[in-house]
Design a protein around this motif. Structure first.
Motif, mmCIF file in Angstrom:
data_model
loop_
_atom_site.group_PDB
_atom_site.id
_atom_site.type_symbol
_atom_site.label_atom_id
_atom_site.label_comp_id
_atom_site.label_asym_id
_atom_site.label_seq_id
_atom_site.Cartn_x
_atom_site.Cartn_y
_atom_site.Cartn_z
ATOM 1 N N GLU A 117 0.833 -1.201 0.000
ATOM 2 C CA GLU A 117 0.000 0.000 0.000
ATOM 3 C C GLU A 117 0.872 1.256 0.000
ATOM 4 O OE1 GLU A 117 -2.934 -0.150 3.214
ATOM 5 O OE2 GLU A 117 -2.780 -2.315 3.055
ATOM 6 N N THR A 118 0.259 2.368 -0.373
ATOM 7 C CA THR A 118 0.962 3.648 -0.326
ATOM 8 C C THR A 118 0.953 4.157 1.116
ATOM 9 O OG1 THR A 118 -0.074 4.037 -2.440
ATOM 10 C CG2 THR A 118 1.159 5.869 -1.481
ATOM 11 N N PRO A 119 2.137 4.462 1.659
ATOM 12 C CA PRO A 119 2.185 4.912 3.054
ATOM 13 C C PRO A 119 1.384 6.194 3.295
ATOM 14 C CG PRO A 119 4.380 4.400 2.233
ATOM 15 C CD PRO A 119 3.469 4.378 1.056
ATOM 16 N N ASP A 120 0.753 6.243 4.440
ATOM 17 C CA ASP A 120 0.009 7.426 4.860
ATOM 18 C C ASP A 120 0.988 8.315 5.643
ATOM 19 O OD1 ASP A 120 -1.670 9.289 5.935
ATOM 20 O OD2 ASP A 120 -3.201 7.844 6.568
ATOM 21 N N HIS A 121 1.771 9.110 4.890
ATOM 22 C CA HIS A 121 2.878 9.846 5.516
ATOM 23 C C HIS A 121 2.408 10.859 6.550
ATOM 24 C CE1 HIS A 121 6.109 8.053 3.263
ATOM 25 N NE2 HIS A 121 5.433 8.220 2.137
ATOM 26 N N ASP A 122 1.272 11.501 6.301
ATOM 27 C CA ASP A 122 0.773 12.490 7.267
ATOM 28 C C ASP A 122 0.473 11.837 8.608
ATOM 29 O OD1 ASP A 122 1.006 14.385 5.370
ATOM 30 O OD2 ASP A 122 -1.122 14.374 4.781
ATOM 31 N N TRP A 123 -0.197 10.696 8.527
ATOM 32 C CA TRP A 123 -0.573 9.963 9.733
ATOM 33 C C TRP A 123 0.671 9.497 10.493
ATOM 34 C CZ3 TRP A 123 -3.691 9.053 13.452
ATOM 35 C CH2 TRP A 123 -3.780 7.827 14.099
ATOM 36 N N ILE A 124 1.670 8.974 9.731
ATOM 37 C CA ILE A 124 2.899 8.494 10.366
ATOM 38 C C ILE A 124 3.639 9.656 11.032
ATOM 39 C CG2 ILE A 124 5.194 7.511 9.910
ATOM 40 C CD1 ILE A 124 3.768 5.788 7.735
ATOM 41 N N ALA A 125 3.688 10.795 10.343
ATOM 42 C CA ALA A 125 4.348 11.971 10.924
ATOM 43 C C ALA A 125 3.631 12.399 12.202
ATOM 44 C CB ALA A 125 4.358 13.111 9.907
ATOM 45 N N HIS A 126 2.291 12.340 12.154
ATOM 46 C CA HIS A 126 1.504 12.700 13.338
ATOM 47 C C HIS A 126 1.820 11.745 14.498
ATOM 48 C CE1 HIS A 126 -1.874 13.558 15.984
ATOM 49 N NE2 HIS A 126 -2.156 12.267 15.951
ATOM 50 N N LEU A 127 1.844 10.435 14.195
ATOM 51 C CA LEU A 127 2.116 9.439 15.236
ATOM 52 C C LEU A 127 3.511 9.632 15.834
ATOM 53 C CD1 LEU A 127 0.681 6.145 13.664
ATOM 54 C CD2 LEU A 127 -0.160 7.305 15.718
ATOM 55 N N LEU A 128 4.498 9.885 14.946
ATOM 56 C CA LEU A 128 5.868 10.063 15.428
ATOM 57 C C LEU A 128 5.956 11.255 16.371
ATOM 58 C CD1 LEU A 128 8.012 9.268 12.264
ATOM 59 C CD2 LEU A 128 8.126 8.098 14.475
ATOM 60 N N GLU A 129 5.262 12.313 15.998
ATOM 61 C CA GLU A 129 5.260 13.497 16.845
ATOM 62 C C GLU A 129 4.556 13.178 18.172
ATOM 63 O OE1 GLU A 129 4.233 17.025 14.866
ATOM 64 O OE2 GLU A 129 5.021 18.200 16.564
ATOM 65 N N ARG A 130 3.473 12.432 18.058
ATOM 66 C CA ARG A 130 2.649 12.082 19.218
ATOM 67 C C ARG A 130 3.455 11.309 20.268
ATOM 68 N NH1 ARG A 130 0.692 12.464 22.457
ATOM 69 N NH2 ARG A 130 -1.341 12.207 23.411
ATOM 70 N N VAL A 131 4.318 10.381 19.804
ATOM 71 C CA VAL A 131 5.075 9.559 20.753
ATOM 72 C C VAL A 131 6.450 10.159 21.054
ATOM 73 C CG1 VAL A 131 3.907 7.466 19.977
ATOM 74 C CG2 VAL A 131 6.145 8.030 19.036
ATOM 75 N N GLY A 132 6.717 11.353 20.498
ATOM 76 C CA GLY A 132 7.975 12.029 20.817
ATOM 77 C C GLY A 132 9.174 11.489 20.058
ATOM 78 N N LEU A 133 8.961 10.970 18.855
ATOM 79 C CA LEU A 133 10.087 10.447 18.080
ATOM 80 C C LEU A 133 10.356 11.266 16.825
ATOM 81 C CD1 LEU A 133 9.674 6.564 18.283
ATOM 82 C CD2 LEU A 133 11.491 7.944 19.266
ATOM 83 N N LYS A 134 9.733 12.433 16.731
ATOM 84 C CA LYS A 134 9.981 13.286 15.584
ATOM 85 C C LYS A 134 11.461 13.668 15.566
ATOM 86 C CE LYS A 134 8.328 17.404 13.315
ATOM 87 N NZ LYS A 134 7.849 18.766 13.550
#
Lengths: 260, 278
Positions: free
Chosen positions: A111-128
């Motif tokens: 599938e095509t990655p959902d980059h916005d969602w992944i970026a949001h999750l990374l920020e959410r868990v403090g791994l940005k």
């Protein structure tokens, strides 16, 4: 993450008299409970009582020998698109950086990655900002955060977590528990959580299922009727103390039964 | 983040064959201090200079052990003549190793997928590993003549099994949780192989390739010494029979440098592509 089509009254997951045998060894015997939509259910029990076996059966990685596990009313026979898994000790691929690890599910499914969602999750868990880091260079807590992002990256409606924080120190563990609660409050995923820690189970869950050992079967189900978010204040209350003792007593009973 | 990542192939209990962990390389090339560089150069001067001095002092005849200066002179003077022979040896090594390593890798990947077949094949592989392939060279020469062919076959036979046993060890290092992860997203057997098994096996594959290529070099030179009018091995027999010891040792030096070059190449590949902590 709500699904308008689905019947909201029906349990999200039904564990219907599930047994699992390995040859002559009976690992699970007629486990029977259900998990409601948007509920967090923890499974606790002594070592070797079949918690992980049960969770892997729910994920579709293992078949069952008797009974049935249903997701939205449909029997689970193989790994399902709608179920995310978080493993013990993060289970990141050490030869890939965090980005590579988080995109791994997309590589497999094509599938095509959902980059916005992944970026949001990374920020959410403090791994940005850690996307290029190799797992070996990160702390255990950060690794497990990344594995949670990986599990959530494809929008599963059910998250199965297999003792995800067992290897972490108690402070990191508390942080992670809070993180799970926050993510759950935000996304309302249905979560099944396996743990050795009664405190962790009480903190996170709407209900706690106590498994007794050899063969694993449901010994008790406790409702955890506490307000959310579960602040330190809530967790220090008399009610929590009583709940934890009741669950502890149940597990002790299950252990003596298993020893007999 | 790059400099915190662990070194290639950290030593672990029961980690199988591991020759890539000499501390001189593991320390990391760029991090040498000035004092270390001075010490390294000083040691080299003392060892080589000491040898030169001792050989001259005790008047050791040139035909027993030539001094380093004579070897260096021979290397410079005769290199144009030795170079084509080096080329022949390299051709045999590359061709034989390419064939042997490819077959070894494919066999390792296939047999580890079917544990039953592994049990059947294992004794023969062990036989190939333990048999000195040089013993077969006279036979191969009888059949294929004095050209490249018998040497390339000997190199392939020597390096292939080495690559295979190490790669098989790597492929057998199954982490069931990582395979379960791939399966939980519906991965096919082929996807599991390329995305989980192969990368997990990579450090051991590299160890196998390195050992295999060094065995291949030794076998190539040995085969050249048995027969045929070209190659570095042929130079060794010819110089020693003519008691041209400086030239003889110049060839030995070239072979040592070749071995080191192989080692360093695989070490650097490992550092670049397999530096994660298994």
């Amino acid at each position: 993450m709500s699904e308008p089509k689905a019947d909201d009254q029906r349990p999200k997951l039904e564990i219907d008299k599930v047994s699992k045998a390995y040859g002559d060894f009976l690992a699970l015997r007629e486990c029977d409970f259900s998990v409601a939509r948007n509920e967090i259910v923890s499974i606790v029990g002594p070592s070797g009582c079949g918690k992980t076996t049960l969770l892997w059966s729910m994920s579709g990685l293992h078949g069952v020998s008797g009974g049935e596990i249903r997701l939205d009313g449909v029997p689970i026979t193989k790994p399902h698109r709608d179920i995310g898994l978080v493993f013990q000790e993060s289970n990141l691929l050490p030869w890939r950086n965090l980005r590579g690890n988080i995109l791994f599910p997309y590589e497999i499914t094509g599938e095509t990655p959902d980059h916005d969602w992944i970026a949001h999750l990374l920020e959410r868990v403090g791994l940005k900002g850690f996307e290029d880091a190799m797992p070996g260079a990160l702390s255990g807590g950060m690794q497990q955060r990344a594995s949670i992002v990986r599990a959530l990256s494809q929008h599963p409606s059910v998250l199965l977590m297999d003792e995800p924080f067992g290897a972490l120190d108690s402070f990191t563990r508390e942080d992670m528990n809070r993180l799970v609660e926050e993510i759950w409050l935000e996304s309302k995923t249905t979560i099944v959580f396996i743990t050795h820690s009664i405190e962790e189970a009480v903190f996170l869950s709407d209900r706690v299922v106590v498994l007794s050992g050899r063969p694993g079967s449901v010994a008790a189900i406790h409702d955890i009727d506490l307000p959310r978010p579960r602040t330190d204040e809530v967790m220090a209350s008399r009610q929590v103390f009583d709940l934890m003792n009741a669950i502890k007593g149940g597990i002790a009973g299950a252990r003596t039964k298993a020893a007999e | 983040m790059g400099d915190i990542t662990p070194e290639f192939q950290k030593k672990r209990g029961g980690g199988g064959v591991d020759v890539t962990n000499l501390s001189a390389f593991a320390a990391g090339g760029a991090s040498r201090t000035q004092a270390e560089i001075v010490a390294i150069i000083a040691t080299a001067i003392i060892v080589i200079g000491g040898l030169e001095l001792a050989l001259r002092l005790f008047e050791v005849p040139l035909y027993i052990m030539p001094p380093p200066s004579a070897i260096a002179m021979a290397l410079i003077k005769d290199f144009p003549f030795i170079a084509p022979h080096l080329g022949h040896t390299l051709v045999e090594l590359f061709a034989g190793f390419a064939i042997g390593a490819s077959i070894g890798l494919i066999l390792a990947a296939v047999i580890t997928q079917f544990p039953f077949s592994e049990k059947i094949i294992a004794p023969y592989i062990l036989l190939l590993v333990t048999t000195p392939m040089l013993a077969l060279v006279p036979l191969l020469i009888l059949r294929f003549g004095f050209g490249y062919t018998p040497r390339i076959i000997a190199v392939a036979l020597a390096s292939g099994p080495m690559v295979m046993i190490n790669a098989a060890t790597g492929f057998r290092r199954v982490d069931s949780a990582k395979i379960a992860l791939a399966r939980s997203y519906g991965a096919s057997t082929l996807q599991i192989f390329w995305k989980i098994r192969a990368p997990m096996a990579l450090p051991m594959i590299l160890v196998g390739l390195m050992i295999g290529s060094i065995f291949g070099l030794l076998t190539a030179v040995g085969a050249e010494m048995v027969g045929g009018g070209f190659g570095l091995g042929n130079r060794l027999t010819s110089y020693s029979s003519m008691i041209q010891m400086p030239q003889f040792f110049a060839v030995v030096l070239i072979l040592s440098l070749l071995g080191i070059a192989i080692y360093v190449t695989f070490f650097l590949i490992g550092k670049k592509w397999a530096s994660w902590d298994a």
